[in-house]
Design an enzyme around this catalytic site. Structure first.
Site, PDB file in Angstrom:
ATOM      1  N   ARG A  52      -5.688  -0.811  -1.422  1.00  0.00           N
ATOM      2  CA  ARG A  52      -4.833  -0.300  -0.353  1.00  0.00           C
ATOM      3  C   ARG A  52      -3.582   0.292  -0.999  1.00  0.00           C
ATOM      4  O   ARG A  52      -2.888  -0.396  -1.758  1.00  0.00           O
ATOM      5  CB  ARG A  52      -4.438  -1.429   0.590  1.00  0.00           C
ATOM      6  CG  ARG A  52      -3.475  -0.979   1.642  1.00  0.00           C
ATOM      7  CD  ARG A  52      -3.131  -2.106   2.588  1.00  0.00           C
ATOM      8  NE  ARG A  52      -2.292  -1.617   3.654  1.00  0.00           N
ATOM      9  CZ  ARG A  52      -1.172  -2.207   4.051  1.00  0.00           C
ATOM     10  NH1 ARG A  52      -0.764  -3.310   3.491  1.00  0.00           N
ATOM     11  NH2 ARG A  52      -0.469  -1.692   5.030  1.00  0.00           N
ATOM     12  N   ARG A 104      11.489  -6.508  10.622  1.00  0.00           N
ATOM     13  CA  ARG A 104      12.022  -5.139  10.561  1.00  0.00           C
ATOM     14  C   ARG A 104      12.610  -4.734  11.905  1.00  0.00           C
ATOM     15  O   ARG A 104      12.088  -5.097  12.963  1.00  0.00           O
ATOM     16  CB  ARG A 104      10.922  -4.137  10.216  1.00  0.00           C
ATOM     17  CG  ARG A 104      10.331  -4.336   8.856  1.00  0.00           C
ATOM     18  CD  ARG A 104       9.347  -3.216   8.537  1.00  0.00           C
ATOM     19  NE  ARG A 104       8.428  -3.651   7.516  1.00  0.00           N
ATOM     20  CZ  ARG A 104       7.124  -3.439   7.531  1.00  0.00           C
ATOM     21  NH1 ARG A 104       6.558  -2.767   8.527  1.00  0.00           N
ATOM     22  NH2 ARG A 104       6.368  -3.883   6.556  1.00  0.00           N
ATOM     23  N   GLU A 153      -9.273  -4.495   8.086  1.00  0.00           N
ATOM     24  CA  GLU A 153      -8.880  -3.448   7.138  1.00  0.00           C
ATOM     25  C   GLU A 153      -9.672  -3.559   5.839  1.00  0.00           C
ATOM     26  O   GLU A 153     -10.003  -2.545   5.228  1.00  0.00           O
ATOM     27  CB  GLU A 153      -7.370  -3.549   6.859  1.00  0.00           C
ATOM     28  CG  GLU A 153      -6.556  -3.075   8.052  1.00  0.00           C
ATOM     29  CD  GLU A 153      -5.089  -3.481   7.995  1.00  0.00           C
ATOM     30  OE1 GLU A 153      -4.801  -4.661   8.285  1.00  0.00           O
ATOM     31  OE2 GLU A 153      -4.244  -2.636   7.671  1.00  0.00           O
ATOM     32  N   ASN A 177      -5.102  -5.679  -2.171  1.00  0.00           N
ATOM     33  CA  ASN A 177      -3.860  -5.258  -1.516  1.00  0.00           C
ATOM     34  C   ASN A 177      -2.715  -5.918  -2.280  1.00  0.00           C
ATOM     35  O   ASN A 177      -2.458  -7.107  -2.109  1.00  0.00           O
ATOM     36  CB  ASN A 177      -3.898  -5.704  -0.050  1.00  0.00           C
ATOM     37  CG  ASN A 177      -2.678  -5.254   0.729  1.00  0.00           C
ATOM     38  OD1 ASN A 177      -1.749  -4.664   0.166  1.00  0.00           O
ATOM     39  ND2 ASN A 177      -2.668  -5.534   2.018  1.00  0.00           N
ATOM     40  N   HIS A 209      -0.448   1.864   8.719  1.00  0.00           N
ATOM     41  CA  HIS A 209      -1.503   1.061   9.346  1.00  0.00           C
ATOM     42  C   HIS A 209      -2.683   1.956   9.733  1.00  0.00           C
ATOM     43  O   HIS A 209      -3.448   1.627  10.632  1.00  0.00           O
ATOM     44  CB  HIS A 209      -1.037   0.358  10.646  1.00  0.00           C
ATOM     45  CG  HIS A 209      -0.092  -0.784  10.439  1.00  0.00           C
ATOM     46  ND1 HIS A 209       0.850  -1.114  11.372  1.00  0.00           N
ATOM     47  CD2 HIS A 209       0.041  -1.680   9.437  1.00  0.00           C
ATOM     48  CE1 HIS A 209       1.534  -2.175  10.956  1.00  0.00           C
ATOM     49  NE2 HIS A 209       1.068  -2.521   9.772  1.00  0.00           N
TER      50      HIS A 209
END
Ligand code: ADP
Length: 405
Positions: free
Chosen positions: A97, A247, A390, A15, A186
């Site tokens: 990813r 965010r 993940e 990732n 996600h």
């Protein structure tokens, strides 16, 4: 160092961020993690380091990391010190990813020149994410040219969102011209967790409706109807939806005009403000939820106010998705905050008995790394905590696509 045995068929999961590279070497069959770690501050003049763990031994090395290739090279060297020789480890795949798949990618995809070019073409949709993902792909391919590289897209699970939830009420021609729609993110986590939740309940995923709450530093909610998502809180970019660590989440689009016209801010400055200086950090100065909860417990007014805004938005989405789904069988918490912060789970679902949602405070307080039920036996909606994974999901999907149909 003696050579360690790695079962053939392990997957290196990557990732890559703009200045970071997260990695894990995992056997997708046994779920054994041989090694994992994080290279940080890649390309920065000072402070670059790799936090690495292999066979239960943790270490951090401070080392100059001019680029991602240097980072993966150093990781390979550290693995050699652990007795793992990546180059002849008979890896089944490297699973990358990739954040944005646009309209082009909705399944795990073996990376070739054409795929690389397409990921690059859609990069303007995710300028903060896709370019570093590509840099990671290049760096690892240079080290392991003979191992198939697979892209796993964060948007893929949501590619079939119904038109009414994917469409922004923007001039249709403009939206089409610039590929503006809800993509959702996600996805690997929402897919993995919704399937694990069904397994936990002993029911086919195609028979149940779920609301999945992925609450990490980035945060998103999805409404999953019989295994397929029908809505999700993130949009064209990962900026929309819940209040996140740094965010904004949902914000009146008109605020950008005010900041530009009155504040004289540039697009890049507004982008930075929305993505890096807002959310919980913008509201109270902290984005680590552990610190925020400590401050809330101590009665710190800014932290209490930020926590209330966070919960308000979370409950807003839970309410919306209860209605969109009609009947809900399970509400599932996952990721750093969802898995660990009992207070957030309790406060998010407080006073929802009339919707069939009742948390058991004793079950909710139990700390565990396992999937578990935290609702009372008579709660008609099962409330679960299901740890996301993940990396494992990426490894499994990578192997499946390399093995072919
Ligand atoms: P990401 O993958 O988006 O970086 P994670 O899923 O790792 O995020 O979640 C990170 C968040 O989880 C941080 O805000 C962190 O404070 C929070 N977190 C981790 N452990 C706990 C805990 N024990 N209690 C409360 N929050 C926690």
């Amino acid at each position: 160092m003696t050579r360690k045995t790695i079962a053939p068929g392990a997957v290196l999961v990557i990732n890559a961020g703009s200045s970071s590279l997260k990695y894990q070497l995992v056997d997708p069959l046994t779920e054994k993690v041989y090694a994992d770690g994080l290279a940080e501050r890649i390309g920065e003049a000072t402070g670059s380091a790799i936090k690495h763990e292999a066979f239960g031994r943790k270490r951090t090395v401070e080392v100059s990391l001019p680029d991602h290739q240097a980072a993966i090279g150093t990781v390979a060297e550290m693995l050699r010190e652990d007795g793992i020789f990546l180059v002849d480890a008979e890896l089944a795949a490297v699973g990358h990813r990739v954040v944005h798949g646009g309209r082009s990618f909705h399944a795990p995809t073996v990376i070739d020149d054409e795929v690389r070019a397409e990921i690059e073409r859609i990069a303007p949709l995710a300028p903060l994410h896709n370019p570093p993902n590509l840099v990671g792909i290049e760096a690892v391919s240079a080290l392991l040219p003979d191992v198939p590289a697979v892209a796993i897209f964060d948007t893929a699970f949501f590619h079939n969102l119904p038109d009414e939830s994917a469409t922004y009420a923007l001039d249709a021609e403009t939206a089409a011209k610039y590929a503006i729609r809800r993509y959702g993110f996600h996805g690997t986590s929402h897919q993995y967790v919704s399937r694990r939740a069904a397994e936990f309940l002993g029911r086919p995923v195609e028979e149940i409706n779920q609301i999945v709450l992925h609450l990490g530093n980035g945060a998103s909610v999805s409404a999953v109807q019989r295994g397929q998502p029908i809505d999700t809180s993130m949009g064209m970019t990962p900026l929309e939806g819940l209040v996140m660590g740094t965010r904004t989440g949902d914000i009146d689009p008109g605020i950008a005009f005010q900041l530009a016209r009155v504040g004289g801010m540039s697009v890049d400055e507004i982008d930075h403000l929305y993505n890096k200086q807002s959310g919980l950090k913008g509201l109270c100065g902290d984005n680590d939820f552990r610190t925020i909860l400590e401050r809330v417990d101590a009665g710190d007014p800014a932290a209490v106010a930020a926590y209330r805004v966070y919960l308000h938005r979370l409950r807003h989405y839970i309410g919306a998705y209860l209605i969109e789904l009609g009947a809900v069988d399970a509400l599932v918490f996952t990721a750093g905050v969802g898995e660990n912060a009992a207070a957030v789970r309790a406060d998010a679902l407080a006073d929802l008995q009339m919707y069939g949602i009742t948390i058991d405070p004793v079950r909710n307080a139990i700390r565990s790394g396992e999937a578990r039920r935290i609702s009372t036996d008579d709660s008609s909606v099962a409330v679960l905590v299901v740890p996301t994974n993940e990396e494992l999901a990426i490894a499994r999907q990578s192997v499946a696509v390399v093995a072919g149909p």
